[in-house]
Design a protein around this motif. Structure first.
Motif, PDB file in Angstrom:
ATOM      1  N   ASP A  83     -14.573   0.686  -4.774  1.00 23.46           N
ATOM      2  CA  ASP A  83     -14.488  -0.667  -5.339  1.00 23.46           C
ATOM      3  C   ASP A  83     -14.977  -0.718  -6.789  1.00 23.46           C
ATOM      4  O   ASP A  83     -15.611   0.223  -7.277  1.00 23.46           O
ATOM      5  CB  ASP A  83     -15.213  -1.680  -4.436  1.00 23.46           C
ATOM      6  N   HIS A  87       5.289  -0.715   1.620  1.00 31.40           N
ATOM      7  CA  HIS A  87       4.487   0.323   2.271  1.00 31.40           C
ATOM      8  C   HIS A  87       5.341   1.531   2.593  1.00 31.40           C
ATOM      9  O   HIS A  87       6.183   1.495   3.472  1.00 31.40           O
ATOM     10  CB  HIS A  87       3.803  -0.256   3.514  1.00 31.40           C
ATOM     11  N   ASN A 131      -7.143   1.928   4.528  1.00 37.04           N
ATOM     12  CA  ASN A 131      -7.802   1.182   3.461  1.00 37.04           C
ATOM     13  C   ASN A 131      -9.088   1.906   3.126  1.00 37.04           C
ATOM     14  O   ASN A 131     -10.061   1.851   3.873  1.00 37.04           O
ATOM     15  CB  ASN A 131      -8.084  -0.253   3.929  1.00 37.04           C
ATOM     16  N   SER A 132      -9.093   2.666   2.038  1.00 41.78           N
ATOM     17  CA  SER A 132     -10.287   3.406   1.630  1.00 41.78           C
ATOM     18  C   SER A 132     -10.287   3.509   0.112  1.00 41.78           C
ATOM     19  O   SER A 132      -9.822   4.490  -0.456  1.00 41.78           O
ATOM     20  CB  SER A 132     -10.301   4.798   2.273  1.00 41.78           C
ATOM     21  N   ARG A 133     -10.796   2.435  -0.522  1.00 43.72           N
ATOM     22  CA  ARG A 133     -10.765   2.388  -1.983  1.00 43.72           C
ATOM     23  C   ARG A 133     -12.183   2.400  -2.533  1.00 43.72           C
ATOM     24  O   ARG A 133     -13.092   1.862  -1.912  1.00 43.72           O
ATOM     25  CB  ARG A 133     -10.026   1.111  -2.403  1.00 43.72           C
ATOM     26  N   ARG A 140      -4.620   5.787   0.314  1.00 44.27           N
ATOM     27  CA  ARG A 140      -5.909   5.077   0.348  1.00 44.27           C
ATOM     28  C   ARG A 140      -5.699   3.567   0.328  1.00 44.27           C
ATOM     29  O   ARG A 140      -6.615   2.794   0.581  1.00 44.27           O
ATOM     30  CB  ARG A 140      -6.780   5.461  -0.855  1.00 44.27           C
ATOM     31  N   ASN A 141      -4.507   3.119  -0.055  1.00 49.79           N
ATOM     32  CA  ASN A 141      -4.228   1.688  -0.227  1.00 49.79           C
ATOM     33  C   ASN A 141      -3.052   1.262   0.650  1.00 49.79           C
ATOM     34  O   ASN A 141      -2.026   0.828   0.153  1.00 49.79           O
ATOM     35  CB  ASN A 141      -3.953   1.404  -1.711  1.00 49.79           C
ATOM     36  N   TYR A 142      -3.206   1.443   1.962  1.00 48.54           N
ATOM     37  CA  TYR A 142      -2.175   1.011   2.921  1.00 48.54           C
ATOM     38  C   TYR A 142      -0.825   1.694   2.706  1.00 48.54           C
ATOM     39  O   TYR A 142       0.208   1.118   3.011  1.00 48.54           O
ATOM     40  CB  TYR A 142      -1.997  -0.513   2.878  1.00 48.54           C
TER      41      TYR A 142
END
Ligand SMILES: *Cc1c(COP(=O)(O)O)cnc(C)c1O
Length: 370
Positions: free
Chosen positions: A236, A226, A232-234, A216-218
């Motif tokens: 917030d 990496h 990118n799906s966090r 979810r974080n690269y």
């Protein structure tokens, strides 16, 4: 009397002071992504689900696809593998599968519960089948003991789409706690809704949770290193803070939904309106109260004339959508018939007794054409 389908403003207004205080805390913190609010929400939501791990992500669709991507990344799934999915679901279940390079195999539901039928799963298993994705449609838990038994017999993964089922339980065990992993959505209209988009993956599998957290974080667990080609799906900090407030009330909200459903089930008696089947009280979190009628459109128009805003979930099955035109050449007559007949009556934690009685009267005064 006007009865809205779902009054999200009223739902959040009940907690306005707490939500504003939480928002202020986030604004003042100066830290808006991957911080303390998310970490706290993840541990609170995992505990609520009765599981060791929850990973906050951008939305419910991403929660589903990140589980599938993580399984691929861990070598448990490969391109072209088949995933059995109910034909009568929201398109997100299908999109998660096709986005991940996997193949959805749609099966017909049990028409009384709208959920996956374990016998239909068994019949759909082929040499490329690797996973089952039960969807707890409308908030009712699918027959998870039977489905997990089929999965164990055939060595298949079970990935729950629990986007509609916050609060449904089976012998005290919550939706999301039956499969290898589960996806939740916190879209504002869900049983547990954020004030924007949000989602979570829950699982008892530490390796899978860590892989989802990286993806979810690269694809990163450590800044600027990496390990995987992630996204990118966090979830917030602001949405995590809103959800921490609302998580405290979700069980009470589900209790209210159940009381409304009980009233509808006891009072709507109409030859042209079929009521939903309830396997047991605890199994249903009543995200939606869905009736069936061969004269669905006329019923919806009649209810609207009485001020009752009913909706259709969903007007067209995913395999019939333009998005999949020709790509999923299956014939699912039962699924297609359901999509022509279903109608969702208003239900929600702020729907008052008077509104409920008005909905019942409006249903009872429907005069179908013969
Ligand atoms: C809402 C929903 C999703 C997707 O959730 P989003 O947060 O809108 O992406 C997936 N599956 C089902 C069954 C849903 O109802």
């Amino acid at each position: 009397m006007d009865v809205p389908f779902l009054d999200v403003r009223a739902i959040n207004a009940r907690h306005a002071d707490e939500l504003k205080a939480a928002a202020g805390r986030v604004i003042d913190s100066g830290w808006y992504v991957l911080g303390q609010e998310l970490a706290a929400f993840e541990s609170e939501f995992a505990r609520w689900c009765g599981l060791p791990h929850a990973v906050g992500v951008g939305n419910g669709l991403d929660a589903l696809s990140l589980i599938l991507r993580a399984c691929k990344s861990l070598g448990r799934l490969a391109d072209g593998d088949e995933v059995i999915v109910p034909g009568n679901t929201f398109i997100a279940s299908f999109l998660a599968i096709t986005q991940s390079g996997l193949v959805p195999v749609a099966v017909e539901p049990d028409p009384s519960t709208f959920n996956l039928d374990p016998a239909a799963i068994e019949a759909a298993i082929g040499p490329r089948t690797r996973a089952i994705m039960p969807v707890h449609l409308y908030g009712q838990l699918a027959d998870m003991p039977a489905i997990t038994a089929v999965a164990h017999r055939h060595g298949l993964l079970v990935i729950e789409d629990a986007a509609q089922a916050h609060g449904a339980t089976w012998s005290g065990r919550r939706a999301g706690a039956f499969g290898d992993a589960a996806a939740f959505s916190f879209f504002p209209a869900k049983n547990l809704g954020a004030l924007g988009d949000g989602g979570a993956v829950v699982t008892a599998d530490a390796e899978l949770a860590t892989r989802v957290a990286a993806l979810r974080n690269y694809g990163s667990l450590e800044k600027y290193r990496h390990l995987y080609q992630g996204v990118n799906s966090r979830l917030d900090e602001m949405q995590a803070a809103m959800l921490r407030v609302k998580l405290k009330y979700v069980d009470a909200d589900v209790t209210r939904r159940r009381a409304i459903a009980r009233r509808y089930l006891a009072s709507i008696r109409h030859p042209a309106i079929g009521l939903p089947a309830l396997a047991s009280e605890e199994r249903h979190a009543w995200h939606l109260f869905v009736v069936r009628s061969a004269q669905r459109d006329a019923l919806q128009a009649h209810l609207l004339a009485e001020g009752v805003h009913a909706q259709v979930h969903y007007p067209e099955a995913p395999h019939r959508q333009p998005a999949y035109a020709g790509a999923l050449p299956v014939s699912l007559p039962l699924t297609e018939c359901l999509h022509d007949e279903v109608l969702s009556l208003p239900i929600g934690p702020t729907l008052g007794d008077e509104a409920v009685e008005h909905v019942i009267r409006a249903c009872m005064s429907f005069r179908p054409s013969t």
